[in-house]
Design an enzyme around this catalytic site. Structure first.
Site, PDB file in Angstrom:
ATOM      1  N   TYR A  22       0.790  -1.227   0.000  1.00 17.21           N
ATOM      2  CA  TYR A  22       0.000   0.000   0.000  1.00 17.21           C
ATOM      3  C   TYR A  22       0.824   1.279   0.000  1.00 17.21           C
ATOM      4  O   TYR A  22       0.258   2.365  -0.069  1.00 17.21           O
ATOM      5  CB  TYR A  22      -0.952  -0.001   1.207  1.00 17.21           C
ATOM      6  CG  TYR A  22      -1.888  -1.182   1.188  1.00 17.21           C
ATOM      7  CD1 TYR A  22      -2.914  -1.260   0.260  1.00 17.21           C
ATOM      8  CD2 TYR A  22      -1.731  -2.230   2.079  1.00 17.21           C
ATOM      9  CE1 TYR A  22      -3.767  -2.356   0.222  1.00 17.21           C
ATOM     10  CE2 TYR A  22      -2.586  -3.331   2.055  1.00 17.21           C
ATOM     11  CZ  TYR A  22      -3.591  -3.390   1.127  1.00 17.21           C
ATOM     12  OH  TYR A  22      -4.428  -4.469   1.090  1.00 17.21           O
ATOM     13  N   HIS A  99      -8.349   1.920  -5.990  1.00 14.71           N
ATOM     14  CA  HIS A  99      -7.562   1.078  -5.088  1.00 14.71           C
ATOM     15  C   HIS A  99      -6.092   1.428  -5.256  1.00 14.71           C
ATOM     16  O   HIS A  99      -5.630   1.647  -6.387  1.00 14.71           O
ATOM     17  CB  HIS A  99      -7.758  -0.404  -5.407  1.00 14.71           C
ATOM     18  CG  HIS A  99      -9.168  -0.857  -5.245  1.00 14.71           C
ATOM     19  ND1 HIS A  99      -9.691  -1.176  -4.016  1.00 14.71           N
ATOM     20  CD2 HIS A  99     -10.170  -1.012  -6.154  1.00 14.71           C
ATOM     21  CE1 HIS A  99     -10.960  -1.522  -4.179  1.00 14.71           C
ATOM     22  NE2 HIS A  99     -11.276  -1.419  -5.463  1.00 14.71           N
ATOM     23  N   LEU A 100      -5.372   1.453  -4.157  1.00 16.10           N
ATOM     24  CA  LEU A 100      -3.939   1.719  -4.201  1.00 16.10           C
ATOM     25  C   LEU A 100      -3.191   0.603  -4.923  1.00 16.10           C
ATOM     26  O   LEU A 100      -2.314   0.856  -5.743  1.00 16.10           O
ATOM     27  CB  LEU A 100      -3.387   1.882  -2.781  1.00 16.10           C
ATOM     28  CG  LEU A 100      -3.893   3.103  -2.017  1.00 16.10           C
ATOM     29  CD1 LEU A 100      -3.598   2.962  -0.533  1.00 16.10           C
ATOM     30  CD2 LEU A 100      -3.266   4.369  -2.576  1.00 16.10           C
ATOM     31  N   SER A 101      -3.533  -0.637  -4.601  1.00 14.17           N
ATOM     32  CA  SER A 101      -2.868  -1.793  -5.213  1.00 14.17           C
ATOM     33  C   SER A 101      -3.703  -2.305  -6.383  1.00 14.17           C
ATOM     34  O   SER A 101      -4.882  -1.971  -6.517  1.00 14.17           O
ATOM     35  CB  SER A 101      -2.680  -2.904  -4.178  1.00 14.17           C
ATOM     36  OG  SER A 101      -3.929  -3.455  -3.800  1.00 14.17           O
TER      37      SER A 101
END
Length: 144
Positions: A22, A99-101
């Site tokens: 993250y 989403h970060l990932s």
């Protein structure tokens, strides 16, 4: 233009939680970057984070009173929450899922999103830029 930014469960731990996935930015860092981008678009942003599905549903249901769109990182609720999906469907505001990932490069159970079929789009895998790209897309959609 007013945008509600919703952050789901465990995002309050950003900067400390699994930085290899993250990143090292905190939730305050992300909100600050979004606030700066919002100022460029002469937009007001509201921010809300909760680990509770019900609190997020309440925020979504109240959003049409004050907001023109929603930028949401539903986090783990992406893969489990029919309640968030139904709340977003009920209010009819445009929203972008971020989403970060890259959820599609992670565990199989993370590949499915209950929200994506209703969203203007889903942006994932770019860290902070997922949020910034999502906000830009939402601004452009609402303006046009």
């Amino acid at each position: 233009m007013r945008i509600l930014v919703l952050h789901g469960p465990n995002l309050n731990l950003l900067g400390k939680r699994e930085p290899e996935i993250y990143g090292t930015l905190s939730l305050d860092d992300i909100n600050g970057a979004l606030e700066a981008l919002g100022a460029e678009f002469e937009s007001d942003l509201g921010f809300f984070q909760s680990n509770s599905e019900g609190a997020l549903v309440d925020a979504i249901q109240q959003a049409p009173e004050n907001y023109d769109g929603i930028l949401i990182n539903p986090a783990a609720y992406t893969h489990t929450s029919v309640a968030l999906r139904d709340a977003l469907a009920a209010i009819g505001l445009p929203f972008v899922e971020v989403h970060l990932s890259n959820i599609h490069r992670r565990e199989e159970f993370r590949h499915h999103s209950y929200l994506a079929p209703l969203a203007l789009g889903q942006i994932c895998g770019f860290g902070l830029d997922s949020y910034l790209l999502g906000l830009r897309a939402l601004f452009n959609h609402i303006k046009n």
